[in-house]
Design an enzyme around this catalytic site. Structure first.
Site, PDB file in Angstrom:
ATOM      1  N   GLU A  93      17.781  10.775  -6.157  1.00  0.00           N
ATOM      2  CA  GLU A  93      17.829   9.476  -5.468  1.00  0.00           C
ATOM      3  C   GLU A  93      19.276   9.042  -5.370  1.00  0.00           C
ATOM      4  O   GLU A  93      20.053   9.183  -6.317  1.00  0.00           O
ATOM      5  CB  GLU A  93      17.025   8.429  -6.236  1.00  0.00           C
ATOM      6  N   GLU A 112      22.837  -1.830  -2.941  1.00  0.00           N
ATOM      7  CA  GLU A 112      21.834  -2.425  -3.811  1.00  0.00           C
ATOM      8  C   GLU A 112      22.461  -3.564  -4.608  1.00  0.00           C
ATOM      9  O   GLU A 112      23.591  -3.468  -5.077  1.00  0.00           O
ATOM     10  CB  GLU A 112      21.242  -1.383  -4.764  1.00  0.00           C
TER      11      GLU A 112
END
Length: 400
Positions: A133, A138
């Site tokens: 990932e 974010e």
């Protein structure tokens, strides 16, 4: 002479390796054609949202293209949510998965923010976490900076000696719950400052030599990107030091990563934004209870979620001529999966007992259908360099 010729080839190979050719642009009225909508509650990060299906998202105005031809993805800010109910939001995943040798650009004008808000632009392989990932954008609540990260199984680390502009987090072990985080140190990478500066661009190079992420605020975007189009090639040779650097020296890319699907989402609260240790410092006084769900999700959506939206000009994917987008990579159907936050690990069952494709959320369905679409755009410089090197090595015993 042969030695000189061989040495003269390698600079050509290096420079041609910095040229990328377009695979696909996601933008404007055709943007949503290349994405699957999740169409189920957030059972990955335990956020207090339902990620809508495409039909519901479009009809409720949570996903649309505005009059500037920008893509808007937003949290519902019009519904008065009653206690015990989630708020509607968006999560979408590309139908195509992108292999090593690809590069991804995203031009963003506004990132969702606000108390309880947790947006992300990230990628994952078919079987999480075995296939890796990459978190590109974010943040949570009222954070003023972007946080990048890589999540893998045990054995992948971030070297402490890599050259990068960002600041590495507390652990270099990418299998830890937080992953290998890198804090953006350049100004205006998140929240109000990001939007006030006119947004910005992120570039992610997903390569056998490593994963490299760059960020530029709007005034600092390189000319190679500003002058690029949906069909032109892109030269990354003048981008300089990346903001996050995950070198293959300490993380074997082919071992820990498979082709990646891109994801855009917004959740609320959950197992990062909603944790008291992360919520209280900036949002603990947002309501009477001091609890993320009670004080934010419940009740009216405006003005609380008026800033909880993505505004995106485009996303472009590129290749060196080695990578291909795959639309036939099947997503695994494990008994459980995990989407790791930067502070904790949570596991939830997402595999239905009946795996009929009609009952499986888009996240778990096969990515598209048919054969992989192989890009025919191969850089002539790279082809020439490889051809000459191959010829020289074959002829070496006779010419040396």
């Amino acid at each position: 002479m042969v030695r000189l010729l061989i040495l003269s080839i390698f600079p050509l190979l290096a420079s041609s390796g910095a040229v990328y050719d377009v695979i696909q642009e996601y933008s404007g009225n055709t943007f949503f054609n290349g994405w699957d909508f999740y169409g189920a509650p957030d059972n990955l990060t335990f956020g207090n949202v339902t990620w809508l299906s495409k039909t519901d998202a479009l009809s409720q105005g949570l996903a649309y293209v505005n009059n500037q031809n920008h893509v808007i993805l937003k949290v519902d800010n019009t519904t008065n949510v009653t206690y015990g109910q989630p708020r509607n939001s968006i999560r979408i995943t590309t139908k195509d998965a992108y292999q090593l040798g690809s590069l991804w650009l995203i031009d963003v004008n506004h990132i969702p923010y606000g108390c309880s808000v947790w947006p992300a632009f990230w990628s994952f392989g078919p079987k999480w976490p075995d296939d890796g990932e990459i978190d590109i954008i974010e943040g949570i609540n009222l954070m003023t900076y972007n946080q990048m990260a890589v999540h893998t199984t045990a054995g992948c680390t971030q070297s402490g000696s890599v050259s990068q502009l960002g600041a590495s987090g507390p652990t270099t072990d990418c299998s830890q719950p937080s992953g290998c985080t890198v804090i953006e140190t350049s100004p205006n990478s998140f929240q109000i400052g990001f939007a006030a500066a006119g947004g910005g661009v992120w570039a992610t190079k997903f390569d056998s030599t490593g994963i490299y992420i760059w960020f530029w605020s709007r005034p600092n975007i390189p000319q190679s990107i500003n002058q690029s189009t949906s069909t032109s090639s892109l030269d990354s040779s003048e981008w300089g030091t990346p903001h996050a650097n995950y070198s293959s020296v300490t993380c074997n890319m082919t071992q820990f990563f498979t082709p990646q699907n891109l994801v855009l989402d917004i959740t609320l609260c959950g197992d990062w934004a909603g944790l008291s240790a992360d919520y209280d410092p900036t949002c603990g006084t947002a309501g009477p209870t001091g609890l993320c769900y009670n004080d934010c999700v419940v009740g009216p959506g405006s003005p609380r979620y008026d800033t909880a939206y993505w505004d995106i000009s485009y996303i472009r994917t590129y290749t060196t001529g080695v990578s291909v987008p795959s639309s036939s990579v099947p997503l695994a159907l494990p008994s459980s999966t995990t989407r790791t936050s930067t502070t904790s690990t949570s596991t939830s069952s997402i595999a239905p007992t009946n795996t009929n494709i009609m009952n499986v959320p888009p996240f778990l369905q096969p990515i598209g259908s048919g054969q992989p679409r192989i890009s025919s755009r191969v850089s002539w410089g790279m082809a020439l360099a490889y051809g000459l090197i191959g010829f020289l090595f074959c002829a070496l015993p006779w010419l040396w």
